[in-house]
Each structure stands twice: as C-alpha cells, then as structure tokens.
Design a protein around this motif. Structure first.
Motif, PDB file in Angstrom:
ATOM      1  N   THR A  77       0.897  -1.239  -0.058  1.00  0.00           N
ATOM      2  CA  THR A  77       0.145   0.080   0.027  1.00  0.00           C
ATOM      3  C   THR A  77       0.786   1.217   0.209  1.00  0.00           C
ATOM      4  O   THR A  77       0.319   2.184  -0.491  1.00  0.00           O
ATOM      5  N   SER A  78       1.992   1.126   0.379  1.00  0.00           N
ATOM      6  CA  SER A  78       2.876   2.300   0.569  1.00  0.00           C
ATOM      7  C   SER A  78       4.205   2.068  -0.066  1.00  0.00           C
ATOM      8  O   SER A  78       5.042   1.633   0.549  1.00  0.00           O
ATOM      9  N   ILE A  79       4.238   2.353  -1.405  1.00  0.00           N
ATOM     10  CA  ILE A  79       5.577   2.120  -1.940  1.00  0.00           C
ATOM     11  C   ILE A  79       6.617   3.156  -2.053  1.00  0.00           C
ATOM     12  O   ILE A  79       6.826   4.277  -2.606  1.00  0.00           O
ATOM     13  N   ASP A  80       7.504   2.909  -1.047  1.00  0.00           N
ATOM     14  CA  ASP A  80       8.538   3.935  -0.725  1.00  0.00           C
ATOM     15  C   ASP A  80       9.660   3.330  -1.210  1.00  0.00           C
ATOM     16  O   ASP A  80       9.896   2.034  -1.937  1.00  0.00           O
ATOM     17  N   PRO A  81      11.135   3.996  -1.332  1.00  0.00           N
ATOM     18  CA  PRO A  81      12.262   3.187  -2.251  1.00  0.00           C
ATOM     19  C   PRO A  81      12.446   2.037  -1.643  1.00  0.00           C
ATOM     20  O   PRO A  81      13.079   1.221  -2.314  1.00  0.00           O
ATOM     21  N   LEU A  82      12.736   1.942  -0.303  1.00  0.00           N
ATOM     22  CA  LEU A  82      12.990   0.594   0.332  1.00  0.00           C
ATOM     23  C   LEU A  82      11.961  -0.696  -0.143  1.00  0.00           C
ATOM     24  O   LEU A  82      12.427  -1.576  -0.496  1.00  0.00           O
ATOM     25  N   ASP A  83      10.838  -0.368  -0.231  1.00  0.00           N
ATOM     26  CA  ASP A  83       9.775  -1.239  -0.548  1.00  0.00           C
ATOM     27  C   ASP A  83      10.105  -1.591  -2.293  1.00  0.00           C
ATOM     28  O   ASP A  83       9.872  -2.736  -2.753  1.00  0.00           O
ATOM     29  N   PHE A  84      10.168  -0.498  -3.033  1.00  0.00           N
ATOM     30  CA  PHE A  84      10.344  -0.839  -4.386  1.00  0.00           C
ATOM     31  C   PHE A  84      11.722  -1.541  -4.658  1.00  0.00           C
ATOM     32  O   PHE A  84      11.756  -2.649  -5.482  1.00  0.00           O
ATOM     33  N   ILE A  85      12.801  -1.285  -3.986  1.00  0.00           N
ATOM     34  CA  ILE A  85      13.931  -2.133  -4.055  1.00  0.00           C
ATOM     35  C   ILE A  85      13.841  -3.465  -3.655  1.00  0.00           C
ATOM     36  O   ILE A  85      14.317  -4.517  -4.394  1.00  0.00           O
ATOM     37  N   PHE A  86      13.003  -3.761  -2.493  1.00  0.00           N
ATOM     38  CA  PHE A  86      12.844  -5.423  -2.250  1.00  0.00           C
ATOM     39  C   PHE A  86      11.993  -5.860  -3.291  1.00  0.00           C
ATOM     40  O   PHE A  86      12.159  -6.992  -3.601  1.00  0.00           O
ATOM     41  N   GLY A  87      10.976  -5.166  -3.870  1.00  0.00           N
ATOM     42  CA  GLY A  87      10.201  -5.926  -4.892  1.00  0.00           C
ATOM     43  C   GLY A  87      10.865  -6.172  -6.272  1.00  0.00           C
ATOM     44  O   GLY A  87      10.653  -7.194  -6.798  1.00  0.00           O
ATOM     45  N   VAL A  88      11.993  -5.290  -6.443  1.00  0.00           N
ATOM     46  CA  VAL A  88      12.670  -5.495  -7.741  1.00  0.00           C
ATOM     47  C   VAL A  88      13.691  -6.666  -7.496  1.00  0.00           C
ATOM     48  O   VAL A  88      13.880  -7.579  -8.268  1.00  0.00           O
ATOM     49  N   VAL A  89      14.273  -6.729  -6.187  1.00  0.00           N
ATOM     50  CA  VAL A  89      15.236  -7.806  -6.030  1.00  0.00           C
ATOM     51  C   VAL A  89      14.513  -9.165  -5.859  1.00  0.00           C
ATOM     52  O   VAL A  89      15.065 -10.052  -6.452  1.00  0.00           O
ATOM     53  N   ILE A  90      13.528  -9.290  -5.343  1.00  0.00           N
ATOM     54  CA  ILE A  90      12.636 -10.577  -5.221  1.00  0.00           C
ATOM     55  C   ILE A  90      12.119 -11.027  -6.333  1.00  0.00           C
ATOM     56  O   ILE A  90      12.339 -12.125  -6.727  1.00  0.00           O
ATOM     57  N   GLY A  91      11.705 -10.077  -7.188  1.00  0.00           N
ATOM     58  CA  GLY A  91      11.154 -10.417  -8.554  1.00  0.00           C
ATOM     59  C   GLY A  91      12.501 -10.924  -9.347  1.00  0.00           C
ATOM     60  O   GLY A  91      12.358 -12.027 -10.288  1.00  0.00           O
ATOM     61  N   ASP A  92      13.738 -10.443  -9.454  1.00  0.00           N
ATOM     62  CA  ASP A  92      14.711 -10.925  -9.976  1.00  0.00           C
ATOM     63  C   ASP A  92      15.268 -12.381  -9.444  1.00  0.00           C
ATOM     64  O   ASP A  92      15.737 -13.290 -10.256  1.00  0.00           O
ATOM     65  N   ILE A  93      15.267 -12.377  -8.097  1.00  0.00           N
ATOM     66  CA  ILE A  93      15.831 -13.613  -7.557  1.00  0.00           C
ATOM     67  C   ILE A  93      14.890 -14.854  -7.918  1.00  0.00           C
ATOM     68  O   ILE A  93      15.472 -15.832  -8.373  1.00  0.00           O
ATOM     69  N   LEU A  94      13.666 -14.520  -7.883  1.00  0.00           N
ATOM     70  CA  LEU A  94      12.693 -15.744  -7.841  1.00  0.00           C
ATOM     71  C   LEU A  94      12.310 -15.910  -9.252  1.00  0.00           C
ATOM     72  O   LEU A  94      11.675 -16.944  -9.643  1.00  0.00           O
ATOM     73  N   GLY A  95      12.243 -14.872 -10.050  1.00  0.00           N
ATOM     74  CA  GLY A  95      11.986 -14.891 -11.658  1.00  0.00           C
ATOM     75  C   GLY A  95      12.793 -15.828 -12.649  1.00  0.00           C
ATOM     76  O   GLY A  95      12.383 -16.571 -13.130  1.00  0.00           O
TER      77      GLY A  95
END
Length: 235
Positions: free
Chosen positions: A40-58
């Motif tokens: 619900t609140s996409i701050d820079p830390l959340d954005f980095i987390f989403g990108v990294v998780i997507g890259d790792i598991l994708g």
C-alpha cells in the motif's frame, strides 16, 4: 524425482509448473509476513525489495538448469533484511530518516519553491499535472503542496477555499458508516443482511424499488443509516 527442485538441462513442463506454484505460494507467504504496508505504501525501500525479489525468484522460472534452493534461500534472506529494517525504523526515529525520505514542501503559502522543485527533480509541467490530478488547478487556492515519501504530491488548500461541511453549517447528520453488500450478482449475502435487518425487510426494500426478486439485482448495499443502493442486472 526432484528435478524441479535441483534443476536439470531438460526440465519437463510439469517441473516448471511445480516451480511456478512453489514460487507463487512462497511470495504470497512473504508478503503476508511483511504485512500490507509493502503493497500500500511504495517507498524506495519497498521498491528495491520488490525488484530484488522479482529478479531472484523470476530467473529459476525460465531457466530449468538452476536449482531452486539457492533463490529461495536468497529471497528469504532479502525478506528478513527488509523486515528487520522496517522494524528498526519503527523503533528508532533517527534511523528512520536514513531509509525513509522526509516530506519536501514544494509550495508554501501560495508560493512555488523552485529550488525544492529542482532538488526533487520535478519539472514545472509535472508539478502542475500533479496539482490538476489533486483537483487543484487554480494555484491561487493552494496553501501548501508537499512531496510525500511515496512520491505522491499532496495538496492543502487555503482555509477560504476548503469545502463547506455540514458541521460548518451546524447541521447534525447521522453517520452513514461502512456500507454492507446485501445482494451480489443476484445472490443474497445472508451474513450481511443479519447486520442491518431481516430477509423480509430486504424483500420489502427490493419491492419498493420495483424489483420482484433478488435475481434481478446485480448489487445492493445498505449503510448504517439505513440508506440503500441498488444496481440492476442488465444484459
């Protein structure tokens, strides 16, 4: 037997399907553990987390030779670090300023602070667009415009341009509260009906609106003040 987990050069289609299921459930559990704030609140830390998780598991979903254990472990470590930083930020206000940006005032007392616009790398055109999206196209009505930590611009209008409320007019109105769905796609939601009335009351309300039965209604809601809304089902 465990080719879907260890990886192989000729991973069959069902192996990819099993991997996709595992990754989907795994990410679902991670999001549940981290809480709704991540979504619900996409701050820079959340954005980095989403990108990294997507890259790792994708990557393991497209490369069958890669073992699944490594990416799953890396994703767990990333989620742990993200959760730890979020927890520390809640407990230590000074540390919070390191990982969360403070709001930036872009307009103060009706005056645009162009230095802050440049600092935030926001063009005048983009700034004016955000104001219009906030229903604040008339600059003379704005008192403050603030760049929030999630990248959105919030607007505070001058007091003389604020909307008049019923309280300002010294009128007492019963609170509407949260509307409950009573009928959804022609089916009665009995659990919600019990909160506001009875089935007989519901059928009476339907007939008052000119409907013979619930099957003719796509959506019906009722708030705490007793006000109902009906949207008919049409072909």
């Amino acid at each position: 037997m465990l080719d879907f987990w260890n990886g192989t050069e000729s991973l069959p289609v069902y192996g990819y399907m099993i991997r996709a299921t595992i990754v989907y459930v795994y990410i679902f559990l991670i999001v549940k553990v981290l809480g709704q704030r991540t979504m619900t609140s996409i701050d820079p830390l959340d954005f980095i987390f989403g990108v990294v998780i997507g890259d790792i598991l994708g990557e393991p979903l497209t490369d069958g030779e890669l073992p699944l254990a490594g990416p799953v472990g890396a994703a767990a470590m990333t989620a742990t670090l993200h959760l730890s930083l979020s927890y520390i930020a809640l407990k230590a206000p000074r540390f919070r300023r390191v990982i969360e940006d403070e709001p930036i005032i872009l307009m103060k007392h009706g005056e645009i602070l162009y230095k802050e616009l440049r600092k935030s790398k926001i063009t005048l055109e983009a700034f004016l667009m955000d104001l219009r999206l906030n229903s604040a196209s008339d600059l003379s009505e704005i008192d403050y415009a603030i760049l929030e930590m999630n990248g959105q611009i919030s607007v505070i209008k001058k007091s003389s341009y604020e909307s008049v409320t019923l309280k300002d007019m010294q009128k007492d109105v019963k609170s509407k509260g949260y509307p409950s769905v009573l009928i959804e796609d022609g089916k009665i939601v009995h659990a919600n009906v019990k909160k506001v009335g009875t089935i007989d009351w519901l059928r009476g309300e339907i007939q008052k609106q000119g409907f013979a039965n619930p099957e003719e209604i796509f959506l019906m809601t009722a708030d705490e003040s007793g006000q109902t809304f009906i949207s008919p089902k049409k072909d």
